[in-house]
Design an enzyme around this catalytic site. Structure first.
Site, PDB file in Angstrom:
ATOM      1  N   ASP A  92       0.836  -1.208   0.000  1.00 45.00           N
ATOM      2  CA  ASP A  92       0.000   0.000   0.000  1.00 45.00           C
ATOM      3  C   ASP A  92       0.869   1.255   0.000  1.00 45.00           C
ATOM      4  O   ASP A  92       1.971   1.264   0.548  1.00 45.00           O
ATOM      5  CB  ASP A  92      -0.910  -0.022   1.240  1.00 45.00           C
ATOM      6  N   GLY A  93       0.338   2.297  -0.609  1.00 46.03           N
ATOM      7  CA  GLY A  93       1.000   3.602  -0.552  1.00 46.03           C
ATOM      8  C   GLY A  93       1.525   4.110  -1.882  1.00 46.03           C
ATOM      9  O   GLY A  93       2.183   5.158  -1.932  1.00 46.03           O
ATOM     10  N   ASN A  94       1.227   3.419  -2.951  1.00 50.49           N
ATOM     11  CA  ASN A  94       1.719   3.861  -4.266  1.00 50.49           C
ATOM     12  C   ASN A  94       1.176   5.238  -4.645  1.00 50.49           C
ATOM     13  O   ASN A  94       1.915   6.106  -5.117  1.00 50.49           O
ATOM     14  CB  ASN A  94       1.286   2.880  -5.366  1.00 50.49           C
ATOM     15  N   GLY A  95      -0.142   5.418  -4.443  1.00 50.20           N
ATOM     16  CA  GLY A  95      -0.776   6.675  -4.832  1.00 50.20           C
ATOM     17  C   GLY A  95      -0.200   7.844  -4.047  1.00 50.20           C
ATOM     18  O   GLY A  95       0.135   8.898  -4.621  1.00 50.20           O
ATOM     19  N   ARG A 135      -5.101  -2.226   8.564  1.00 48.04           N
ATOM     20  CA  ARG A 135      -6.307  -3.026   8.295  1.00 48.04           C
ATOM     21  C   ARG A 135      -5.962  -4.115   7.293  1.00 48.04           C
ATOM     22  O   ARG A 135      -4.899  -4.078   6.655  1.00 48.04           O
ATOM     23  CB  ARG A 135      -7.445  -2.138   7.796  1.00 48.04           C
ATOM     24  N   LEU A 174      11.618 -20.169  -4.525  1.00 49.29           N
ATOM     25  CA  LEU A 174      10.540 -19.316  -4.003  1.00 49.29           C
ATOM     26  C   LEU A 174       9.282 -19.430  -4.867  1.00 49.29           C
ATOM     27  O   LEU A 174       9.372 -19.372  -6.100  1.00 49.29           O
ATOM     28  CB  LEU A 174      11.008 -17.853  -4.003  1.00 49.29           C
ATOM     29  N   SER A 204      -8.143  -5.155   4.658  1.00 54.37           N
ATOM     30  CA  SER A 204      -8.671  -4.890   3.320  1.00 54.37           C
ATOM     31  C   SER A 204      -9.048  -6.168   2.564  1.00 54.37           C
ATOM     32  O   SER A 204      -8.667  -6.345   1.392  1.00 54.37           O
ATOM     33  CB  SER A 204      -7.659  -4.063   2.511  1.00 54.37           C
ATOM     34  N   TRP A 236       2.697   7.997  -2.579  1.00 51.53           N
ATOM     35  CA  TRP A 236       4.102   8.197  -2.983  1.00 51.53           C
ATOM     36  C   TRP A 236       4.157   9.144  -4.182  1.00 51.53           C
ATOM     37  O   TRP A 236       4.981  10.060  -4.225  1.00 51.53           O
ATOM     38  CB  TRP A 236       4.714   6.841  -3.335  1.00 51.53           C
ATOM     39  N   HIS A 241       2.410   3.419  -8.941  1.00 48.27           N
ATOM     40  CA  HIS A 241       2.268   1.990  -9.252  1.00 48.27           C
ATOM     41  C   HIS A 241       3.468   1.504 -10.064  1.00 48.27           C
ATOM     42  O   HIS A 241       3.975   0.403  -9.853  1.00 48.27           O
ATOM     43  CB  HIS A 241       0.973   1.743 -10.042  1.00 48.27           C
ATOM     44  N   GLU A 243     -11.965  -5.285  -4.878  1.00 49.65           N
ATOM     45  CA  GLU A 243     -12.499  -3.936  -4.642  1.00 49.65           C
ATOM     46  C   GLU A 243     -11.800  -2.888  -5.517  1.00 49.65           C
ATOM     47  O   GLU A 243     -12.315  -1.783  -5.702  1.00 49.65           O
ATOM     48  CB  GLU A 243     -12.346  -3.544  -3.164  1.00 49.65           C
ATOM     49  N   ARG A 258       2.116  -5.049   6.009  1.00 50.74           N
ATOM     50  CA  ARG A 258       1.349  -4.040   5.283  1.00 50.74           C
ATOM     51  C   ARG A 258       2.144  -2.752   5.300  1.00 50.74           C
ATOM     52  O   ARG A 258       2.490  -2.244   6.375  1.00 50.74           O
ATOM     53  CB  ARG A 258      -0.036  -3.803   5.890  1.00 50.74           C
TER      54      ARG A 258
HETATM   55  C1  FPP Z   1      -2.198   0.068  -3.324  1.00 61.43           C
HETATM   56  O1  FPP Z   1      -1.705   1.382  -3.245  1.00 61.43           O
HETATM   57  C2  FPP Z   1      -1.605  -0.588  -4.471  1.00 61.43           C
HETATM   58  C3  FPP Z   1      -2.294  -1.194  -5.476  1.00 61.43           C
HETATM   59  C4  FPP Z   1      -3.751  -1.260  -5.497  1.00 61.43           C
HETATM   60  C5  FPP Z   1      -1.584  -1.772  -6.618  1.00 61.43           C
HETATM   61  C6  FPP Z   1      -0.416  -2.606  -6.237  1.00 61.43           C
HETATM   62  C7  FPP Z   1       0.404  -2.869  -7.398  1.00 61.43           C
HETATM   63  C8  FPP Z   1       1.763  -2.800  -7.425  1.00 61.43           C
HETATM   64  C9  FPP Z   1       2.567  -2.518  -6.240  1.00 61.43           C
HETATM   65  C10 FPP Z   1       2.503  -3.095  -8.634  1.00 61.43           C
HETATM   66  C11 FPP Z   1       2.253  -4.497  -9.046  1.00 61.43           C
HETATM   67  C12 FPP Z   1       3.448  -5.078  -9.528  1.00 61.43           C
HETATM   68  C13 FPP Z   1       3.524  -6.241 -10.171  1.00 61.43           C
HETATM   69  C14 FPP Z   1       4.828  -6.789 -10.462  1.00 61.43           C
HETATM   70  C15 FPP Z   1       2.376  -7.020 -10.615  1.00 61.43           C
HETATM   71  P1  FPP Z   1      -2.732   2.596  -3.366  1.00 61.43           P
HETATM   72  O2  FPP Z   1      -2.875   2.926  -4.802  1.00 61.43           O
HETATM   73  O3  FPP Z   1      -4.020   2.250  -2.699  1.00 61.43           O
HETATM   74  O4  FPP Z   1      -1.954   3.702  -2.606  1.00 61.43           O
HETATM   75  P2  FPP Z   1      -2.564   4.862  -1.707  1.00 61.43           P
HETATM   76  O5  FPP Z   1      -3.154   4.208  -0.483  1.00 61.43           O
HETATM   77  O6  FPP Z   1      -1.380   5.694  -1.391  1.00 61.43           O
HETATM   78  O7  FPP Z   1      -3.583   5.575  -2.534  1.00 61.43           O
END
Ligand code: FPP
Length: 253
Positions: free
Chosen positions: A33-36, A207, A144, A209, A38, A50, A80, A201
Site C-alpha cells: 500500500d501507498g503507491n498513490g 487493516r 521461491l 482490506s 508516494w 504503481h 475492490e 502491510r
Molecule cells: C495500493 O496502493 C496498491 C495497489 C492497489 C496496486 C499494487 C500494485 C503494485 C505494487 C505493482 C504491481 C506489480 C507487479 C509486479 C504485478 P494505493 O494505490 O491504494 O496507494 P494509496 O493508499 O497511497 O492511494
C-alpha cells in the site's frame, strides 16, 4: 427439515507449535500500500507510484529468495480495486506483463515459480496471457513461490468455497460430517499452501482490506509506515528479524 450439525472435535483441531523463535518465516504475505500517496507527494499522477511499485516488487522478491522465504504472496489487485477509475485499473493490470517482460529471465535463473490466487478468468487477456506464460515457464522451479493475488478478495474466496462445498455434498463427493477447518481450506484459492507466517502491510494503514481473512488466523503482523515504492531490502530484512523474535502460541501457552 434442518438437522443439528455438531461442532467437530475442537480439542483435536491443531497441534500446538511453539518452537518458532529464531526461525525465518516460510510464507510472507504483503499488502503493498501507498503507491498513490508516494506519487502525490512528488506531484506525479497516481500511476507513477504503481510503476515505481514494480521496482520495489523486484527488490523484495530478490531479498525473499536470499532470506530463504518459500512463499511470497503479493496483494496486487483486489476485487475492490475495480471501483477505481478505468485508466488506473488498466494501468495496474498491465503491470504484471511489464514486470514479467523485464524480470522473468532473472526470476527463472533464481529458480522462482510463479502462480496466482484470485478470480483469474475475469482478468483482461493482456494480464492473463502474460501471467499464464510465466506460470507455465516456471512450473518446474522449486525455489521461491511468487504468488500474485490478482483479482483476489477473501470474502469472494470464502463464498466461492461454500458454494463448492454445498455442490460436493449434493453430489455425495463430500460428507458433511467430514468437513473441518482443514477440509475447508482445500476449497480456498490457497489450497496446498501453508498459511502466511508473516503479514507485512506498508503505507501506514492498519487493516486487512479483505486479504486472506481465513489464512491469517494465526499470522504475525508487521505494519510499516513506509510507502510501498520506498519499501526496500532493509525494511524487509527488519520485518523478518522482528518476526524471528516473536513467540507464536497458536492459542496455547
Ligand atoms: C495500493 O496502493 C496498491 C495497489 C492497489 C496496486 C499494487 C500494485 C503494485 C505494487 C505493482 C504491481 C506489480 C507487479 C509486479 C504485478 P494505493 O494505490 O491504494 O496507494 P494509496 O493508499 O497511497 O492511494
Amino acid at each position: 427439515m434442518s438437522r443439528k450439525i455438531p461442532f467437530f472435535n475442537t480439542k483435536k483441531t491443531k497441534e500446538i507449535e511453539t518452537e518458532t523463535e529464531g526461525i525465518a518465516p516460510k510464507h510472507v504475505a504483503i499488502i503493498m500500500d501507498g503507491n498513490g500517496r508516494w506519487a502525490q507527494k512528488r506531484g506525479l499522477p497516481r500511476i507513477a507510484g504503481h510503476k515505481e511499485g514494480v521496482t520495489a516488487v523486484n527488490k523484495i522478491v530478490k531479498e525473499a529468495v536470499k532470506s530463504n522465504v518459500k512463499i511470497l504472496t503479493l496483494y496486487t489487485f483486489s476485487t475492490e480495486n475495480w471501483k477505481r477509475p478505468k485508466s488506473e485499473i488498466d494501468f495496474i493490470l498491465r503491470l504484471p506483463k511489464e514486470f514479467l517482460h523485464i524480470y522473468l529471465p532473472e526470476l527463472i535463473s533464481n529458480n522462482v515459480r510463479i502462480d496466482t490466487i484470485g478470480d483469474f478468468d475475469a482478468l483482461p487477456d493482456y494480464t492473463k496471457d502474460a501471467v499464464q506464460y510465466a506460470v507455465d515457464k516456471t512450473k518446474n522451479n522449486d525455489g521461491l513461490l511468487l504468488n500474485f493475488a490478482l483479482n483476489y478478495g477473501s470474502r469472494l474466496e470464502i463464498v466461492h468455497a461454500v458454494k463448492q462445498i454445498i455442490n460436493d455434498i449434493d453430489e455425495s463427493k463430500l460428507l458433511i460430517d467430514s468437513l473441518d477447518d482443514n477440509q475447508f481450506s482445500k476449497y480456498l484459492f490457497t489450497n496446498g499452501l501453508s498459511d502466511p507466517d508473516l503479514l507485512i502491510r506498508t503505507g501506514g494503514e492498519q487493516r486487512l482490506s479483505n486479504f486472506m481473512l481465513w489464512q491469517l488466523a494465526y499470522t504475525e503482523f508487521c505494519f510499516s509506515d513506509v510507502l510501498w515504492p520506498d519499501f526496500n531490502e532493509t525494511n524487509f530484512k527488519n520485518a523478518i528479524e522482528d518476526y524471528k523474535q516473536r513467540k507464536r502460541r497458536y492459542g496455547g501457552i
